[in-house]
Design an enzyme around this catalytic site. Structure first.
Site, PDB file in Angstrom:
ATOM      1  N   ALA A 137      -4.572   0.051   1.677  1.00 22.54           N
ATOM      2  CA  ALA A 137      -5.426  -0.133   0.498  1.00 22.54           C
ATOM      3  C   ALA A 137      -6.367   1.062   0.398  1.00 22.54           C
ATOM      4  CB  ALA A 137      -6.218  -1.415   0.652  1.00 22.54           C
ATOM      5  N   GLU A 173       2.495  -5.026   2.460  1.00 22.49           N
ATOM      6  CA  GLU A 173       2.502  -6.251   1.642  1.00 22.49           C
ATOM      7  C   GLU A 173       3.363  -6.055   0.404  1.00 22.49           C
ATOM      8  OE1 GLU A 173      -1.949  -6.565   1.841  1.00 22.49           O
ATOM      9  OE2 GLU A 173      -1.460  -8.685   2.112  1.00 22.49           O
TER      10      GLU A 173
END
Ligand code: NAI
Length: 723
Positions: free
Chosen positions: A71, A120
């Site tokens: 992220a 993810e």
């Protein structure tokens, strides 16, 4: 005139019926899942659903050695309330849910780092192919930042690889290479990088045609794993064990792993939608914790350090270190050789007799063999590494060393002698480093003809595990020698801080103040285990008295004497330590210290006879844990502030990194300077003054702290990016 078009974050390309999406954030070295990429992904997903001509899709990266590195951590610092973070998590989940629900199969073509949000995203694809390249690693490292995966990772991973394997990955944040990922079922296939794209396109079509179905061998550990996953009672056991293990390792200081367990559990018990809700909620809570803020700070600080050459611009080019000479094949010398060989450095070990050389070589072999046993290297690689290391009792071979690291006994005369002996044999420009932990480099360099090539490279034990290297620049050390040591230390995989010369430099000095205070508490009759317990509760990995037993009480005593000589009453050694040293107790290595050790060296309880040595019949003074913590921690913090004001430290950042990675300061407290900012400089000064009133001048606050408190300032900015 029109502005030049910004290149898209995601390039679209057709290969027959397959759409290839290449993620390539413009101008960035790696892709991160920033909000803009999320938007771009959502718009592609929408288009894909509307375009009947496309039958399958491949997601790849346009960056050379990374898929998606995680992220965008900077955005985490923008959160002001739990709800902000929770909403961001929900948005990420929605995007990946849309990807997972696409009518066409999506294949993730993974080459390079596939971390956090990147993994993810891959988990939301129908099929994953990873390259067998060493740079290809997969992980969910969020717990290391005090967070949990927030885009469905806690739900999709256990469904893919089974509960136990998923918890192992989520709770540790550890990296797995492609081969292991394949065994776990985390990826479906492993290929050579050259054919990644072609295979991904082929598999996407096969999935679309129904001629391929992913085989998922990795669910749990075989039949037992499956049984545990589907059986309610079995699952309960796994969750309970995971919780217990987290608590015993973290003493409750890290909330993230426990929250991850709850999120995984919610998904198992109430279904995916409930699991995702729990994941987002817990992500939101964690993002606002002090623990997460401190861990994120450490992440930024280490990243910044990687770019710091250790000297101000203009930075000279480092001397490449191809050959390394190591003086002293003891504990540290062998340790240094064992990390140098795997990096391809030719290493020559020198000691006084062949038996010691042989022992050193055997110690190197032990470390490297461990890598072989864990299958991190092949037999051939192991043999190649061993062939780089040789030993001798003479300086033969030192003439072409680019760097020499001295790790003989901690004795100034001896250090002078070996420097005088080896220097004439060295090539011009070779760098000479001492691994001393206490003696000022300038004093060692007095024996040198070329003091400008002499500096300190202070490694920590065990060398192959400890992440820090403290490079010590003496006044005479030239800049090129410094950058050479920094560059090579980094090549060895270390986080490197550069400090100025002085007795104990930074880490030994800060640690000594702390250990000394622990000794003084024993003088006052505190219980040994009470002192250790209090500081473990505060977050140190082991207590100070246990640490003394580990590093060697004799070593601690020697260090204490040198520092007392330099800093007077601030470091006056405790009677407890002096007496235990005099009694010949050396700690674990000698089988006798503050604690008991059995024949295998396993630690038992406190040795009650040691109280007699210290000079009282037993622990008789129940000093409260809070006071123990305050005295030991503030002694360390104050010493760190002294180091900053004297210019031993170049920045608070280096002081924090040095304390966390070198001497075990609790990472979730960020380091001594972050700790001062968290508590407030005024409050720290107030507490130090109070202690000064009770225990004399050693607690007198450092000037830098007083100045900071008066100006109501902090070491770091209160908001935004810390470093
Ligand atoms: P050690 O006792 O394990 O090894 C020292 C080695 O130096 C011995 O093998 C000895 O035979 C050898 N030696 C003595 N005279 C020599 C000579 N003239 N030429 C070549 N070799 C000679 O000691 P250790 O623990 O490895 O410490 C070495 C240095 O590293 C010391 O300066 C110590 O302060 C420093 N250090 C030690 C740490 C530790 O945890 N042990 C941590 C950081 C630094």
């Amino acid at each position: 005139m029109t502005a030049p078009a910004t290149p898209p974050l995601i390039r679209r390309e057709r290969d027959g019926d397959v759409l290839i999406l290449t993620i390539d954030t413009p101008g960035a070295p790696v892709n991160t899942l920033a909000p803009a990429l999320g938007d771009a992904l959502l718009s592609v997903v929408g288009d894909l659903d509307r375009d009947p001509e496309i039958r399958a899709c491949v997601i790849a990266s346009g960056k050379p050695d990374s898929f998606i590195a995680g992220a965008d951590i900077e955005q985490f610092l923008e959160f002001r309330r739990e709800q902000d973070a929770e909403r961001t998590s929900r948005m990420g989940q929605d995007i990946l849910n849309a990807l997972a629900a696409l009518r066409v199969p999506v294949v993730a073509a993974i080459h390079g780092a596939c971390l956090g949000g990147g993994l993810e995203l891959a988990l939301a694809c129908r099929y994953r192919i990873a390259t067998d390249h060493p740079k290809t690693v997969l992980a969910l490292p969020e717990v290391q930042l005090g967070l949990i995966p927030g885009m469905g990772g806690t739900q999709r991973l256990p469904r893919l690889v089974g509960l136990q394997a998923a918890l192992d990955l989520i709770l540790t944040g550890k990296n797995v290479r492609a081969k292991k990922a394949l065994q776990l079922g985390l990826v479906d296939e492993m290929v050579h990088p050259a054919i990644l794209r072609d295979i991904a396109v082929a598999r996407a079509l096969e999935l679309a045609n129904g001629t391929r179905r992913p085989v998922r061998p990795g669910r749990g550990a075989g039949a037992t794993g499956l049984l545990l996953d589907t059986n309610f009672a079995g699952r309960g056991v796994v969750f309970r064990k995971a919780r217990e293990s987290v608590l015993s390792k973290t003493h409750g200081h890290f909330p993230a792993p426990l929250a991850a367990i709850d999120a995984v559990r919610a998904g198992f018990e109430h279904g995916m939608a409930a699991g995702l809700r729990e994941e987002a909620k817990r992500f939101g809570e964690l993002a606002m914790t002090e623990v997460s803020r401190q861990l994120i700070f450490l992440f930024f600080a280490t990243t910044a350090l990687k770019k710091d050459a250790g000297v101000d611009a203009p930075v000279p080019a480092p001397r490449p270190v191809r050959k390394l000479g190591v003086l002293g094949a003891g504990f540290m010398g062998a340790g240094i050789a064992s990390i140098a060989a795997p990096r391809g450095t030719v290493v020559r070990l020198k000691d006084t007799d062949t038996a010691r050389v042989g022992k050193g070589l055997a110690a190197v072999r032990d470390v490297l063999q461990e890598q072989l046993r864990r299958r991190h290297v092949t037999k051939q690689q192991f043999a190649d590494q061993m062939s780089l290391v040789s030993g001798a009792t003479t300086y033969a071979g030192f003439g072409n060393a680019d760097l020499v690291i001295e790790a003989v006994f901690e004795d100034l005369d001896l250090k002078h002698r070996v420097l005088r002996e080896v220097e004439p044999a060295l090539a011009p420009g070779a760098v000479y480093a001492s691994n001393t932990s206490t003696i000022p480099i300038a004093r060692i360099a007095q024996a040198a003809v070329h003091p400008e090539r002499v500096l300190g490279m202070h490694f920590f034990s065990p060398v192959h595990r400890m992440p820090l290297l403290e490079v010590i620049a003496a006044p005479a050390t030239d800049r090129q020698a410094i950058v050479t040591a920094v560059d090579y230390g980094r090549a060895l995989g270390k986080t490197v801080i550069v400090v100025r010369d002085g007795p104990g430099f930074y880490t030994t000095r800060a640690l000594a103040a702390y250990l000394n205070e622990a000794g003084l508490l024993l003088d006052e009759g505190a219980a040994i285990d009470a002192v250790d317990r209090a500081l473990v509760e505060f977050g140190f990995p082991v207590g100070p008295i246990t640490l003394l037993d580990e590093v060697g009480i004799d070593v601690g005593g020697k260090v204490g004497r040198v520092l007392a000589e330099a800093f007077g009453n601030r470091m006056t050694p405790s009677q407890a330590l002096s007496r235990v040293v005099e009694a010949g107790r050396t700690g674990r290595k000698g089988g006798s210290g503050f604690y008991r050790y059995d024949k295998t060296g396993t630690k038992g309880g406190v040795d009650p006879t040691v109280y007699g040595v210290i000079g009282h019949a037993g622990a008789h003074n129940p000093i409260p844990g809070g006071e123990i913590v305050e005295r030991c921690v503030l002694a360390m913090v104050n010493e760190a502030a002294h180091c900053l004001q004297e210019g031993i430290l170049r920045s608070p950042r280096d002081g924090d990194i040095g304390a966390v990675f070198g001497i075990g300061f609790p990472p979730f407290r960020g380091g001594p300077f972050r700790y001062i900012d968290t508590v407030g400089a005024e409050e720290i000064v107030r507490r130090l003054e109070e202690l000064e009133g009770r225990f004399a001048a050693r607690f007198r606050p450092a000037e830098s702290l007083i100045d900071l408190a008066r100006a109501h300032r902090r070491f770091y900015p209160a908001e935004g990016r810390p470093v």
